[in-house]
Design a protein around this motif. Structure first.
Motif, mmCIF file in Angstrom:
data_model
loop_
_atom_site.group_PDB
_atom_site.id
_atom_site.type_symbol
_atom_site.label_atom_id
_atom_site.label_comp_id
_atom_site.label_asym_id
_atom_site.label_seq_id
_atom_site.Cartn_x
_atom_site.Cartn_y
_atom_site.Cartn_z
ATOM 1 N N TYR A 225 63.348 12.986 57.474
ATOM 2 C CA TYR A 225 62.445 12.216 58.312
ATOM 3 C C TYR A 225 62.419 10.762 57.844
ATOM 4 O O TYR A 225 62.427 10.482 56.642
ATOM 5 N N TYR B 278 62.746 11.032 53.998
ATOM 6 C CA TYR B 278 61.821 11.973 53.375
ATOM 7 C C TYR B 278 62.206 13.402 53.757
ATOM 8 O O TYR B 278 62.817 13.640 54.803
ATOM 9 N N ASP C 76 57.630 16.310 51.720
ATOM 10 C CA ASP C 76 56.953 15.020 51.881
ATOM 11 C C ASP C 76 56.136 15.005 53.170
ATOM 12 O O ASP C 76 54.990 14.534 53.189
ATOM 13 N N LEU C 77 56.730 15.530 54.242
ATOM 14 C CA LEU C 77 56.022 15.546 55.529
ATOM 15 C C LEU C 77 54.780 16.418 55.445
ATOM 16 O O LEU C 77 53.699 16.026 55.911
ATOM 17 N N LYS C 78 54.900 17.604 54.844
ATOM 18 C CA LYS C 78 53.726 18.481 54.722
ATOM 19 C C LYS C 78 52.622 17.822 53.894
ATOM 20 O O LYS C 78 51.438 17.936 54.222
ATOM 21 N N ASP D 163 58.853 8.552 61.385
ATOM 22 C CA ASP D 163 58.550 9.943 61.741
ATOM 23 C C ASP D 163 57.255 10.390 61.076
ATOM 24 O O ASP D 163 56.409 11.045 61.700
ATOM 25 N N LEU D 164 57.089 10.056 59.797
ATOM 26 C CA LEU D 164 55.863 10.408 59.081
ATOM 27 C C LEU D 164 54.661 9.759 59.751
ATOM 28 O O LEU D 164 53.603 10.392 59.914
ATOM 29 N N SER E 93 61.016 17.787 53.994
ATOM 30 C CA SER E 93 59.937 18.581 54.599
ATOM 31 C C SER E 93 58.697 18.650 53.709
ATOM 32 O O SER E 93 57.561 18.642 54.219
ATOM 33 N N SER F 242 51.698 12.026 61.456
ATOM 34 C CA SER F 242 50.447 12.048 60.684
ATOM 35 C C SER F 242 49.396 11.089 61.205
ATOM 36 O O SER F 242 48.198 11.264 60.940
#
Length: 295
Positions: A4, A42, A46-48, A8-9, A44, A13
């Motif tokens: 990502y 980044y 990091d995204l979570k 995207d983040l 997955s 978010s």
């Protein structure tokens, strides 16, 4: 593994990319990798993490307190919030995390909670479709694995079909033919439109994906529908959209044509006199209310 961008983040978010960069530096939150051209990306995890942080912040937690939590404590706090005080954004976040993990059970539990809490129609309008719209953007930019998109689409599709099957058909209602153009495979929106129409006492015939116009024309002359509804999202090609819309107006001139999808919404497309663009599902709801009054 899906990767990502910082945009995207931000998109998923709601936290600005500038803020994420500041937190990276100040709290050492992430250790992003870099491309050959030195652009951050980044994973997955990091995204979570940023999704969980966003949920806690939306419920009044200070960032300094959040970053001091061990990850297992942070997850427990998120779960507690999810059980006690679910907002639309909380539910969308939960669906997103389940998608990242390909967690069918977790996704189904959250989706069932949405439906129980809000009712099927509002759950779709306020949670599922905003979620799908976010995910669709990531899919089109190759930020998520197509398997993740198909995984989610399959689960939502099952819910839509099951909910529609429970509705008793009104044989005296206005008749709608629902179809997608040749090459168009994204049918979730059309399935939900089918649910909305049937739940309001209309008759529908659902043809689904990739229907040739000559085949639809044959059925049209046999059934004499009141309305035809279609969605143009990925097909036809942009250069062919106006020609396709013109064909709809000419071939089906004795009924009203309802058109939606990114190929027509906000585009410079001329709509035939018997046509109407639907910008959102609420437009279809308004249309059905007006149609019932006219009938």
């Amino acid at each position: 593994m899906s990767v990502y961008s910082i945009k995207d983040l931000e998109h998923l978010s709601g936290i600005k990319a500038h803020t994420i960069r500041i937190w990276e530096q100040r709290y050492d939150l992430f250790s992003p990798q870099r491309t050959a051209t030195n652009i951050r990306y980044y994973n997955s995890d990091d995204l979570k993490l940023i999704l969980n942080i966003a949920m806690l912040k939306n419920h009044g937690y200070k960032i300094s307190k959040i970053v001091a939590m061990p990850y297992d404590i942070l997850r427990e706090e998120v779960k507690t919030i999810g059980l006690e005080n679910q907002t639309y954004e909380d539910l969308i976040t939960g669906l997103t995390v389940s998608m990242i993990d390909l967690d069918e059970n977790g996704f189904s539990i959250i989706l069932d909670q949405c439906i129980e809490l809000l009712g099927f129609e509002e759950a779709m309008m306020k949670v599922v479709y905003p979620f799908m719209k976010k995910i669709g953007i990531l899919w089109m930019t190759n930020s998520i694995n197509p398997a993740q998109e198909h995984f989610i689409s399959h689960l939502v599709r099952q819910k839509l079909i099951a909910a529609t099957d429970k509705i008793e058909i009104n044989t005296d209602g206005l008749l709608y033919l629902l179809f997608l153009p040749e090459g168009e495979l994204h049918e979730l929106g059309l399935l939900f439109a089918n649910f909305l129409l049937r739940s309001r006492g209309n008759r529908t015939i659902f043809f689904g994906q990739t229907v040739p116009l000559n085949a639809l024309e044959e059925v049209y002359h046999k059934l004499n529908p009141d309305y035809i509804l279609t969605a143009l999202t990925t097909a036809p090609e942009s250069s062919e959209v106006q020609k396709y819309v013109n064909s709809l107006g000419k071939k089906f001139k004795d009924c009203s044509i309802l058109i939606t999808g990114s190929k027509v919404i906000g585009q410079d497309i001329e709509i035939p006199q018997n046509g109407q663009i639907l910008n959102q599902f609420e437009d279809l709801v308004s249309h059905t209310e007006i149609s019932i009054l006219k009938a």
